[in-house]
Design a protein around this motif. Sequence first.
Motif, PDB file in Angstrom:
ATOM      1  N   GLU A  16       0.816  -1.212   0.000  1.00  0.00           N
ATOM      2  CA  GLU A  16       0.000   0.000   0.000  1.00  0.00           C
ATOM      3  C   GLU A  16       0.855   1.270   0.000  1.00  0.00           C
ATOM      4  O   GLU A  16       0.553   2.233  -0.699  1.00  0.00           O
ATOM      5  CB  GLU A  16      -0.924   0.009   1.227  1.00  0.00           C
ATOM      6  N   GLN A  17       1.920   1.280   0.811  1.00  0.00           N
ATOM      7  CA  GLN A  17       2.662   2.513   1.034  1.00  0.00           C
ATOM      8  C   GLN A  17       3.985   2.608   0.276  1.00  0.00           C
ATOM      9  O   GLN A  17       4.538   3.697   0.144  1.00  0.00           O
ATOM     10  CB  GLN A  17       2.959   2.686   2.532  1.00  0.00           C
ATOM     11  N   ALA A  18       4.492   1.479  -0.193  1.00  0.00           N
ATOM     12  CA  ALA A  18       5.812   1.495  -0.844  1.00  0.00           C
ATOM     13  C   ALA A  18       5.821   0.509  -2.009  1.00  0.00           C
ATOM     14  O   ALA A  18       5.069   0.666  -2.967  1.00  0.00           O
ATOM     15  CB  ALA A  18       6.907   1.172   0.183  1.00  0.00           C
ATOM     16  N   SER A  19       6.651  -0.511  -1.944  1.00  0.00           N
ATOM     17  CA  SER A  19       6.773  -1.464  -3.045  1.00  0.00           C
ATOM     18  C   SER A  19       7.492  -2.712  -2.554  1.00  0.00           C
ATOM     19  O   SER A  19       8.298  -2.651  -1.622  1.00  0.00           O
ATOM     20  CB  SER A  19       7.567  -0.841  -4.197  1.00  0.00           C
ATOM     21  N   ILE A  20       7.181  -3.839  -3.176  1.00  0.00           N
ATOM     22  CA  ILE A  20       7.931  -5.067  -2.912  1.00  0.00           C
ATOM     23  C   ILE A  20       8.706  -5.495  -4.158  1.00  0.00           C
ATOM     24  O   ILE A  20       9.118  -6.643  -4.276  1.00  0.00           O
ATOM     25  CB  ILE A  20       7.009  -6.214  -2.431  1.00  0.00           C
ATOM     26  N   SER A  21       8.915  -4.534  -5.056  1.00  0.00           N
ATOM     27  CA  SER A  21       9.616  -4.812  -6.315  1.00  0.00           C
ATOM     28  C   SER A  21      11.079  -4.406  -6.224  1.00  0.00           C
ATOM     29  O   SER A  21      11.394  -3.235  -5.992  1.00  0.00           O
ATOM     30  CB  SER A  21       8.938  -4.051  -7.464  1.00  0.00           C
ATOM     31  N   GLY A  22      11.981  -5.363  -6.426  1.00  0.00           N
ATOM     32  CA  GLY A  22      13.408  -5.071  -6.435  1.00  0.00           C
ATOM     33  C   GLY A  22      13.787  -4.128  -7.549  1.00  0.00           C
ATOM     34  O   GLY A  22      14.727  -3.340  -7.432  1.00  0.00           O
ATOM     35  N   ALA A  23      13.049  -4.172  -8.661  1.00  0.00           N
ATOM     36  CA  ALA A  23      13.337  -3.300  -9.790  1.00  0.00           C
ATOM     37  C   ALA A  23      12.880  -1.871  -9.530  1.00  0.00           C
ATOM     38  O   ALA A  23      13.266  -0.954 -10.245  1.00  0.00           O
ATOM     39  CB  ALA A  23      12.646  -3.833 -11.044  1.00  0.00           C
ATOM     40  N   GLU A  24      12.070  -1.683  -8.511  1.00  0.00           N
ATOM     41  CA  GLU A  24      11.552  -0.355  -8.191  1.00  0.00           C
ATOM     42  C   GLU A  24      12.273   0.279  -7.008  1.00  0.00           C
ATOM     43  O   GLU A  24      12.569   1.472  -7.012  1.00  0.00           O
ATOM     44  CB  GLU A  24      10.055  -0.435  -7.915  1.00  0.00           C
ATOM     45  N   VAL A  25      12.551  -0.524  -5.953  1.00  0.00           N
ATOM     46  CA  VAL A  25      13.158   0.037  -4.732  1.00  0.00           C
ATOM     47  C   VAL A  25      14.389  -0.724  -4.262  1.00  0.00           C
ATOM     48  O   VAL A  25      14.903  -0.479  -3.176  1.00  0.00           O
ATOM     49  CB  VAL A  25      12.121   0.109  -3.586  1.00  0.00           C
ATOM     50  N   CYS A  81      16.590  -4.359  -3.282  1.00  0.00           N
ATOM     51  CA  CYS A  81      16.288  -5.580  -2.522  1.00  0.00           C
ATOM     52  C   CYS A  81      15.679  -5.288  -1.156  1.00  0.00           C
ATOM     53  O   CYS A  81      15.117  -6.170  -0.530  1.00  0.00           O
ATOM     54  CB  CYS A  81      17.548  -6.433  -2.364  1.00  0.00           C
ATOM     55  N   GLN A  82      15.748  -4.058  -0.677  1.00  0.00           N
ATOM     56  CA  GLN A  82      15.067  -3.702   0.558  1.00  0.00           C
ATOM     57  C   GLN A  82      13.560  -3.949   0.421  1.00  0.00           C
ATOM     58  O   GLN A  82      12.879  -4.256   1.400  1.00  0.00           O
ATOM     59  CB  GLN A  82      15.332  -2.238   0.918  1.00  0.00           C
ATOM     60  N   GLY A  83      13.054  -3.843  -0.805  1.00  0.00           N
ATOM     61  CA  GLY A  83      11.638  -4.085  -1.044  1.00  0.00           C
ATOM     62  C   GLY A  83      11.281  -5.554  -1.091  1.00  0.00           C
ATOM     63  O   GLY A  83      10.112  -5.909  -0.902  1.00  0.00           O
ATOM     64  N   GLU A  84      12.255  -6.406  -1.347  1.00  0.00           N
ATOM     65  CA  GLU A  84      11.995  -7.851  -1.402  1.00  0.00           C
ATOM     66  C   GLU A  84      12.437  -8.521  -0.105  1.00  0.00           C
ATOM     67  O   GLU A  84      11.618  -8.908   0.727  1.00  0.00           O
ATOM     68  CB  GLU A  84      12.701  -8.462  -2.609  1.00  0.00           C
TER      69      GLU A  84
END
Length: 469
Positions: free
Chosen positions: A343-352, A354-357
Amino acid sequence: MAISVFDLFTVGIGPSSSHTVGPMRAAHAFSVKLMRENFLAKTASIKVDVYGSLAATGRGHGTFTAIMLGLEGYEPEQILPAEVDTCLERMEASGKLNLCGALGEGCELDYTVADMIQHPLTILPRHTNGMKLAALDAQGNTLIQETYYSVGGGFIVRDGAEDKLAENFKEAVNLQPYPFGTAAKLLEHCATTGLSIAGVMAANEEAYRSKEEIREGLLHIWQVMEDCKNSALEREGVLPGGLKVRRRAPEWHKRLAKEDKDRDPVFWQEWVNLVALAVNEENASGGRVVTAPTNGAAGIIPAVMFYATHYAPGAKYWNQEEREDVIVRFMLTAAAIGVLYKEQASISGAEVGCQGEVGSASSMAAGALAEILGGTVDQVENAAEIAMEHNLGLTCDPIGGLVQIPCIERNAIAAAKAINAAKMALMGDGQHHVTLDEVIITMRETGKDMSSKYKETAMGGLAVNVIEC
């Protein structure tokens, strides 16, 4: 429908949720639309353009072959690794794509992976993981064209469908008794109802399916995780892709089985490491895995859940039903935290990065473990915050574009970090300076500031400083 536990935990194939599962789903959606709108019989050729991170690391992530499978009508939830191998061997030998073949009557076209057009330096407006698919008639006229984005965790968005998605999301949220998009709102629901975080998530899930369906579905997800781990323990040799990374899980398992016959708690970290490594070795080889919430981070939640079901106080005395109750609560809590990241950020490594994954998965696992170990809702939130706070800035720089180095070991490190975060939170009273919402927003902003070469492009970090051999 609003984000469900079954959106965050889905069954697919490796090695990447955003680069393999998502593109396959997008191509499958395209093939379904082609049939539904009666364009298949008129189709003489297709055109596939792949952009940004999908193009940059697509070969190592299995993106191009995943698109081929999706165009044939296969879905990642259903196809098995053995079927993948059979289909790809047939395509390579014949040089033909059986468009929509798995959906019924197919259309054979002269088309191979080599015909895909790659644009690694071109980023489409919505997301770095973009792809365009088009079907053309015999005169070269476009019959149908769609643009899709793989936005992380296997989620896809079709260009032009955003308004409809927002409308559907709003309607779904209205069905939920306790909708939330922030940790603050989630904790407010817990305070006013007396429910745990798992309880709030369960109540929202019950707006769409029965308690029995939720339990059965989550236990199925857990069983796929178990099967994934067990499969890896039987597969020796090296991982595919050219790096010649040796599979360690089988050897480690044999050694641990000899050294720890009675499951001595002193060996907990060795077992946690083993589970994380095993799951991610299976993922790296294109095996059947659960996105949790992504494929690149698939080993963390199974590893920490293994800790919860084997080393929590009294775990060795639980019967099957009690153990299953823990698994269900763990996954519901983890999913609630995962919703906050989506909802608030991303779980995509390509977007944010590996912190997102790995960061998101570690945070989800830490909060879930704190719940199982008896933590209050404030301690659960604190555990999730601690885990992410110490994953901020984590880059995604896979060597050779393969989900192997540093991804496999990174899952084991993050699993141990999640366990430590939960224990730290439980030693406190739940009060802390940095809220989970604040650290999620910080992760999002850090991802925006991060150079693209550190976001799943294999153009920076270890990917360029380590010689492939």
